[in-house]
Design an enzyme around this catalytic site. Structure first.
Site, PDB file in Angstrom:
ATOM      1  N   ASP A 367     -10.691  76.203  32.180  1.00  0.00           N
ATOM      2  CA  ASP A 367      -9.319  75.889  31.791  1.00  0.00           C
ATOM      3  C   ASP A 367      -9.371  75.581  30.294  1.00  0.00           C
ATOM      4  OD1 ASP A 367      -6.654  75.298  31.628  1.00  0.00           O
ATOM      5  OD2 ASP A 367      -6.612  73.949  33.354  1.00  0.00           O
TER       6      ASP A 367
HETATM    7  C1  BGC Z   1      -3.462  74.905  32.188  1.00  0.00           C
HETATM    8  C2  BGC Z   1      -3.800  76.244  32.784  1.00  0.00           C
HETATM    9  C3  BGC Z   1      -3.331  77.331  31.858  1.00  0.00           C
HETATM   10  C4  BGC Z   1      -3.939  77.141  30.497  1.00  0.00           C
HETATM   11  C5  BGC Z   1      -3.535  78.197  29.489  1.00  0.00           C
HETATM   12  C6  BGC Z   1      -3.955  74.779  30.776  1.00  0.00           C
HETATM   13  O1  BGC Z   1      -3.471  73.624  30.210  1.00  0.00           O
HETATM   14  O2  BGC Z   1      -4.017  73.877  32.976  1.00  0.00           O
HETATM   15  O3  BGC Z   1      -3.226  76.361  34.038  1.00  0.00           O
HETATM   16  O4  BGC Z   1      -3.654  78.575  32.394  1.00  0.00           O
HETATM   17  O5  BGC Z   1      -3.551  75.882  29.991  1.00  0.00           O
HETATM   18  O6  BGC Z   1      -2.237  78.029  29.101  1.00  0.00           O
END
Ligand code: BGC
Length: 974
Positions: A367
């Site tokens: 993530d």
């Molecule tokens: C989120 C993810 C997301 C990523 C990219 C993160 O903060 O938890 O679900 O895909 O950001 O935007």
């Protein structure tokens, strides 16, 4: 067996483990941000940069820091006293938190409540599954020709806002591997124009319709491909919904692993049928937003979700198993820690469970900023770091990139591991057919995530001056996807109460019903309404508000609610509000419409202004979202389960004033999850309740279909609606205040979340899991249980791998391969794989993590993509007839719940667990046979001692079928 100690639970790898020289590990995390303090958790909106706020994007959460510095320089007067007071207060708080943290941490080390989980090394190599063999063979040819820098490029993001998508790695140009474009999210293409805003996952879950799950995924992927995206950052099956107030539950499909698993797998299949790589996320146990990642909430570490081994298998990891079985290309590891080891650096989770036990053949992506060490995460099984920056947004100091090159050159990350990371990514690209340039032209996306203007720069995250180029081509990719969006929204609308009121017609009520109604009112009040049928529409949630995109990332609750907020939200191309649809569709010659589109409830205070109304449709909602932003008192997670914006009060007032109390009331709720309805649900004139979840752009149209009976409601609740938050048990509560420097959240309730908890403790929910009414009625008949295989305790032996992972030379490449080529024009903060000098690199013996040399036995539950194939064999089939015995056509959702046999052993089983569902369209009087296939995994529990799925061989399994988890009218045994 070697895993015995682990048997009680997952590991507790030290989160402070440090590795080699090149590892900017957790120490670095403290160093880089150590000037922040615990009180920052209230100011965390500034922590994460979002679109079109480039300044914020370069500044981590420094708000708190700036405030305290200015205090230090203020020497005179009350302000300085106040500042000293504030500083002292913060100091005391810090000491207290640290002390508590140390205490909790020590305690955890002394007597780990969830067992000592073993390290799991080395990473199982990809390439063992027959289904991926061709792709691995092709990948191996390509990877063997890559230089070290190219390999590193493939594994490492180029940095936040360094490409047009939210995530981009870098290409391996000489061998023809392109830069991959990764984009959110689970309900549409984030930050893009001319796309479809589909209903959220929770609405999809509420449809209980596999075909729609697949169709929505497919349409989503068509749009992604046409916008130039290779990898979609969805679907989301974690959070699972342990806590009904959890901020991101709505991105997933409901509070049950089976439902999440099927919906996740169907979505993956739909997405991947178009050649787009799906990412199943967030692995694992990211159940709440508070403290999900370091510094966002002012604490130096993320929360630890402490889970026992059985619960992990049977609840939280379960849906990921379905996605892997469905061939998912990528898994995103989550922000939080699991048993005190960061999910993206937890070798038991990534190497052990995901890659060995579940046989995952694709790649693990972090993530965004969920990586906290360089070498450690590489060894633990991470394959791609996103967005590529290190420990802070857009800091350009990657934990991989040049550091990974260094680590391979000095031997602290075995070259074999890097080769496996890259091979997994390249194999996934081949597996999805993305080498076909006609389908995936090697071009940049045709939109920019960072500006709405036609022109912009390619890497707005870099302060280096760049040429302006066309970045937004405004390509319309919507096709007819609004049809699917509308179908999902309509089928995901759950009718929870209906006392002879719905459906109504566009003319209001039929002449006969209207006459009867007016007669009754006249008898009761002595007054008779004449003329048109008088309808009132109430609530801000019925109307457009300031437009669907009024707040960044949808981070506020205003106007009608179509989605939650955060990375899972999109820019709505349009949002048909309920009032817009109803205004258009009610027959004005028969119906007189009044609108009260705010929640002030300032009408009717004794003035009788609603006295004439005969039907009142009142809208209310509850919103939540991702923890990087907050609205009102909703900091990602909801503070409670109440309707927001004064919703309960509005409903109560409308009910008492509508027609002077004689009017009929329909309540419509848009919500991110369960809400409490106790204040008004039993009010006699509240005749109907529609729970429309989060319907996306087609909201009003879908609602009108249901109200007017064009579509017979067939949605069912994907969670339980309790009478109080307490009803969900202690485990149902979000941890809102840190209980230590590393907040600890013990999943003590184990398997007992949502309906499993209500059933175990005999708590009467308001509306149970799986519940949903229709305008017709259904009954069941003739259950037949047909065994397919003999019951045996354990699955067949783990098969030998069907294919051999590729092998490559293990000679450490030449240092030259990592030196910055002089011809490159460097962008500041952009993450490159290169080093300025390699002079200080020495190949050496670096300490590997504890347990690195003791390869644990391979899991008997593994052996192929999705795990041991026998777990997916059907062991029993249950057939049931479902009959529409009501007046109109409709769709039933037969649900099968399994009850484990009673055993002499101490194994505790939930009262019942969902193990099958279907959606069956039936004309009045029609009968169809529904077939439920039960696999070995469906019939097993996770035995922590055997470390395997075990079937109970004594005593009968009971299969009950019905229309909800508490309306099970027929059952059979095996
Ligand atoms: C989120 C993810 C997301 C990523 C990219 C993160 O903060 O938890 O679900 O895909 O950001 O935007």
């Amino acid at each position: 067996m070697a895993h015995d100690e682990s048997a009680q639970g997952l590991l507790k790898e030290s989160s402070t483990r440090r590795s080699r020289s090149s590892d900017r590990g957790d120490n670095a995390a403290f160093d880089s941000d150590s000037d922040l303090d615990a009180t920052d958790y209230i100011d965390r909106e500034a922590a994460r940069p979002t679109r079109r706020s480039p300044t914020a994007s370069f500044e981590p959460n420094t708000k708190g820091k700036k405030r305290s510095c200015s205090c230090l320089f203020t020497t005179l007067g009350r302000r300085s006293k106040c500042c000293i007071g504030v500083l002292a207060g913060m100091g005391i708080l810090w000491v207290l938190l640290t002390a508590t943290g140390v205490f909790v941490y020590r305690k955890a080390q002394e007597e780990p409540p969830y067992g000592q989980s073993p390290p799991w090394y080395p990473t199982p190599k990809g390439g063992i599954a027959a289904s991926w063999a061709d792709s691995y063979a092709k990948a191996s040819k390509m990877v063997s020709k890559m230089t070290l820098a190219e390999k590193v490029n493939v594994t490492t993001g180029t940095g936040w806002e360094m490409g047009l998508a939210v995530g981009t790695n870098a290409p391996a140009i000489h061998v023809g591997f392109p830069q991959l474009q990764l984009q959110d999210g689970p309900l549409g293409i984030r930050f893009a124009d001319n796309i479809t805003a589909f209903p959220a996952g929770i609405t999809v879950g509420a449809t209980w319709n596999r075909q729609l799950m697949y169709a929505r995924g497919k349409a989503h992927a068509i749009e992604a491909r046409q916008k130039g995206i290779n990898v979609l950052l969805g679907p989301c099956v974690g959070p699972l919904g342990r806590m009904p107030a959890g901020g991101r539950n709505w991105e997933g499909f409901g509070a049950d692993p089976y439902l999440q698993g099927i919906a996740g797998a169907e979505t993956v299949k739909g997405i991947q049928s178009e050649g787009v790589m799906a990412t199943i996320k967030h692995f694992v146990a990211n159940e709440q937003e508070h403290f999900r990642q370091p510094w966002e909430w002012g604490l130096p570490h993320a929360i630890s979700s402490n889970i026992d081994d059985r619960t992990l298998h049977e609840l939280y990891a379960w849906p990921f198993g379905d996605a892997v079985k469905a061939g998912v290309a990528s898994v995103m590891c989550s922000y939080n820690q699991v048993n005190n080891s960061y999910a993206c650096g937890n070798s038991k989770l990534l190497n052990g469970i995901l890659k060995d036990e579940l046989g995952f053949q694709g790649f693990v992506m972090s993530d965004w900023l969920a990586q906290h060490s360089g070498v450690g995460t590489a060894l633990a099984g991470l394959d791609m770091t996103m967005p590529g920056d290190g420990l802070g947004w857009a800091d350009g100091k990657s934990l991989w990139g040049p550091e990974l090159s260094r680590a391979v050159l000095n031997g602290s990350v075995p070259l074999e591991r890097l080769n496996d990371m890259v091979t997994r990514i390249v194999a996934a690209w081949y597996q999805l057919g993305q080498d076909d340039e006609k389908k995936f032209p090697r071009k940049q996306p045709n939109f920019s995530s960072w500006t709405d203007e036609e022109k912009g720069v390619m890497s707005p995250g870099s302060p280096t001056e760049q040429e302006q180029v066309v970045v937004n081509q405004f390509v319309n990719v919507q096709a007819n996807h609004s049809v699917i969006a509308r179908e999902v929204a309509a089928e995901g609308t759950v009718l929870l109460k209906n006392e002879d009121l719905l459906p109504i017609s566009r003319q209001g009520l039929s002449d006969e019903r209207l006459r009867a109604r007016r007669d009754a009112v006249e008898r009761a009040t002595g007054k008779r309404s004449e003329g048109k049928f008088k309808v009132g529409i109430f609530g801000e949630d019925a109307g457009p508000g300031n437009g669907p995109n009024a707040c960044k990332d949808r981070g506020c609750n205003q106007g009608t609610l179509g989605s939650g907020w955060g990375s899972g939200a999109v820019e709505f191309p349009y949002l048909v509000s309920p009032v817009e649809a109803l205004r258009k569709q009610f027959d004005k010659s028969k119906v007189e419409l009044s609108e009260f589109l705010d929640n002030k409830a300032s009408f009717g205070k004794g003035d009788g202004s609603l006295n004439d109304l005969e039907l009142c449709i009142v809208f209310a909602n509850a919103d939540a979202g991702e923890g990087f932003t907050k609205w009102a008192d909703v900091s990602g997670d909801r503070p409670d389960l109440r309707l927001q914006n004064n919703g309960d009060d509005l409903i109560v007032k409308v009910a008492s004033s509508c027609g002077g109390g004689t009017g009929d009331v329909v309540v419509v709720i848009h919500a991110v999850g369960p809400v409490l309805v106790e204040d008004w649900i039993d009010t006699p004139n509240v005749k109907a309740l529609l729970f429309a979840n989060l319907p996306g752009q087609e909201s009003g149209n879908a609602l009108a279909e249901i109200l007017f009976g064009d579509t017979n409601p067939s949605g069912h609740l994907p969670f339980t609606i309790g009478r109080t938050l307490e009803d969900y048990g202690a485990g149902g509560k979000v941890l809102y205040l840190p209980n230590g420097v590393v907040p600890q959240q013990d999943f003590k309730e184990g398997l007992y979340i949502d309906y499993r908890h209500f059933d175990k403790y005999n708590i009467e929910p308001r509306f149970e899991f799986g519940f949903g009414l229709s305008y017709t009625t259904f009954k069941f008949d003739n259950i037949v249980v047909i065994p397919q295989r003999r019951k045996t305790q354990y699955p067949l032996r783990r098969p030998n791998p069907a294919a051999e992972p590729p092998s490559y030379s293990t000679d450490i490449p030449s240092k030259e391969e990592a030196i910055f080529p002089p011809e490159i024009r460097r962008l500041e903060k952009y993450v490159y794989p290169y080093l300025d000098s390699t002079d200080d690199i020495e190949v050496g013996q670096y300490p590997y993590p504890d347990g690195y040399d003791q390869q644990p036995p391979l899991s008997e539950a593994g052996g192929d993509e999705g795990g041991n194939p026998d777990l997916w064999s059907n062991y029993v089939v249950v057939n049931v007839d479902v009959i529409n015995d009501g007046p109109v056509a409709g769709a039933a959702v037969p649900q099968l719940y399994l009850q484990y046999p009673e055993t002499e052993s101490e194994t505790d089983f939930p009262v019942r667990v969902l193990r099958g569902f279907d959606k069956v369209h039936l004309k009045p009087g029609e009968k169809k046979t529904v077939k439920f296939n039960l696999t070995r995994r469906d019939l097993s529990y996770w035995d922590v001692v055997a470390q395997n799925w075990v079937m109970v061989t004594e005593g009968p399994y009971e299969f009950s079928v019905g229309l909800s988890s508490r309306d099970l009218s027929i059952s059979g045994t095996w």
